[in-house]
Enzyme design. Structure first.
Site, PDB file in Angstrom:
ATOM      1  N   ARG A 201      34.802 -39.233 -32.834  1.00  0.00           N
ATOM      2  CA  ARG A 201      35.179 -38.184 -32.773  1.00  0.00           C
ATOM      3  C   ARG A 201      36.273 -38.019 -31.599  1.00  0.00           C
ATOM      4  O   ARG A 201      35.882 -38.498 -30.311  1.00  0.00           O
ATOM      5  CB  ARG A 201      33.833 -37.341 -32.384  1.00  0.00           C
ATOM      6  CG  ARG A 201      33.900 -35.911 -31.834  1.00  0.00           C
ATOM      7  CD  ARG A 201      34.330 -35.121 -32.611  1.00  0.00           C
ATOM      8  NE  ARG A 201      34.478 -33.474 -31.951  1.00  0.00           N
ATOM      9  CZ  ARG A 201      33.790 -32.629 -31.755  1.00  0.00           C
ATOM     10  NH1 ARG A 201      32.365 -32.960 -32.068  1.00  0.00           N
ATOM     11  NH2 ARG A 201      33.970 -31.574 -31.253  1.00  0.00           N
ATOM     12  N   ARG A 210      37.088 -32.742 -37.252  1.00  0.00           N
ATOM     13  CA  ARG A 210      36.460 -34.011 -36.429  1.00  0.00           C
ATOM     14  C   ARG A 210      35.546 -34.707 -37.600  1.00  0.00           C
ATOM     15  O   ARG A 210      35.226 -34.369 -38.380  1.00  0.00           O
ATOM     16  CB  ARG A 210      35.194 -33.093 -35.756  1.00  0.00           C
ATOM     17  CG  ARG A 210      34.124 -32.432 -36.196  1.00  0.00           C
ATOM     18  CD  ARG A 210      33.899 -31.272 -35.558  1.00  0.00           C
ATOM     19  NE  ARG A 210      34.761 -30.158 -35.312  1.00  0.00           N
ATOM     20  CZ  ARG A 210      34.642 -28.826 -35.028  1.00  0.00           C
ATOM     21  NH1 ARG A 210      33.424 -28.848 -34.330  1.00  0.00           N
ATOM     22  NH2 ARG A 210      35.423 -27.852 -34.713  1.00  0.00           N
ATOM     23  N   ASP A 215      25.449 -30.757 -32.738  1.00  0.00           N
ATOM     24  CA  ASP A 215      25.159 -29.617 -31.616  1.00  0.00           C
ATOM     25  C   ASP A 215      23.626 -29.736 -31.544  1.00  0.00           C
ATOM     26  O   ASP A 215      23.014 -29.685 -32.549  1.00  0.00           O
ATOM     27  CB  ASP A 215      25.470 -28.363 -32.271  1.00  0.00           C
ATOM     28  CG  ASP A 215      26.988 -28.212 -31.994  1.00  0.00           C
ATOM     29  OD1 ASP A 215      27.575 -29.045 -30.876  1.00  0.00           O
ATOM     30  OD2 ASP A 215      27.496 -27.517 -32.712  1.00  0.00           O
TER      31      ASP A 215
END
Length: 271
Positions: A201, A210, A215
């Site tokens: 990434r 990406r 998250d």
């Protein structure tokens, strides 16, 4: 939760900073409060439905007597994590290690440390729009499951979505994960950043393409507002690509700030 208590288990070990502690050894006193559900055992009166605290004591004894650490803080950490990993029934533990013969050159009964550790539930969002998108998402799950102190307990199907933001790029493949972990929120953040890095990434463009994006959406019911860590993730109510897969595995999870369920947030977002 219910609690099984082990009080003042006396053991002999070789933990300490000083050479004589490692050579001569000394007594340690370990106590533990083990939090779990004892309802079934209380109803059936059958040991197989309970926690065998004899085995717990033997596990503690083996670690204290066969391993060596400089600090009792480290010994307590190893004991707590080992018990949580070895016995599925234990959801939380409060553990103390006392050293009666601590070399502090003044009279003292004991010097000790007490820690609390537990399994935590967290929800993650995963996404990719470069290369083998599904492969990258599978990679994230495999890497999390490879950790000794973290396990993926539920995963949504993958959903293809339009990119978020004003950057021209390919469509995303998104998913949501439920995990259980012994890691703190900060440790979990370090872990997911490391997994993203292993997936190559690169953070070149905000909201840009990406290989893998992970998250942290929720962690228990905590609200954390730090410079590099915002929990719940601040963008959740705006992101249909997060809410849709999350609603398939945790539709009735309540956002700790808004007080709304995930399905309510999804409905508002779609409207």
């Amino acid at each position: 939760m219910d609690c099984i208590q082990i009080e003042n288990l006396e053991l002999f070990g070789y933990h300490g900073v000083f050479e004589e502690e490692a050579f001569l050894g000394q007594k340690f006193i370990v106590s533990a409060k083990l939090f779990l559900n004892t309802r079934k055992a209380g109803m059936t009166d059958d040991l197989k439905d309970s926690l065998d605290y004899g085995q717990v004591c033997q596990k503690i004894k083996k670690i204290v007597e066969t391993e060596r650490y400089m600090l009792i803080e480290r010994l307590a950490e190893v004991l707590a994590e080992s018990l949580l990993l070895a016995f599925d029934q234990i959801r939380e533990i409060e553990l103390s290690v006392k050293k009666p013969w601590a070399p502090v050159h003044v009279h003292v009964d004991t010097v000790g440390v007490t820690i609390k550790r537990a399994w935590h539930k967290a929800y993650l969002s995963i996404g990719s729009n470069m290369g083998d998108r599904e492969g990258y998402l599978d990679f994230a799950i495999d890497q999390l499951n490879a950790l000794s102190d973290t396990k993926v307990t539920n995963a949504s199907d993958y959903l293809e979505t339009e990119p978020y933001g004003n950057v021209e790029q390919d469509k995303f493949l998104n998913g949501a994960l439920e995990i259980e972990t012994l890691k703190s929120p900060q440790e979990l953040l370090e872990t997911v950043l490391s997994i993203e890095k292993e997936a190559h990434r690169e953070r070149l463009i905000h909201w840009g393409p990406r290989t893998l994006d992970i998250d942290i959406l929720f962690y228990d019911n905590l609200v954390i507002r730090e410079e590099h860590l915002l929990i719940p993730h601040i963008e959740i109510p705006k992101r249909e690509f997060v809410l849709k897969p999350l609603a398939t595995i945790a539709p009735y999870y309540v956002h700790p700030i808004s007080g709304k369920m995930i399905i309510e947030l999804l409905d508002a977002c779609e409207t």
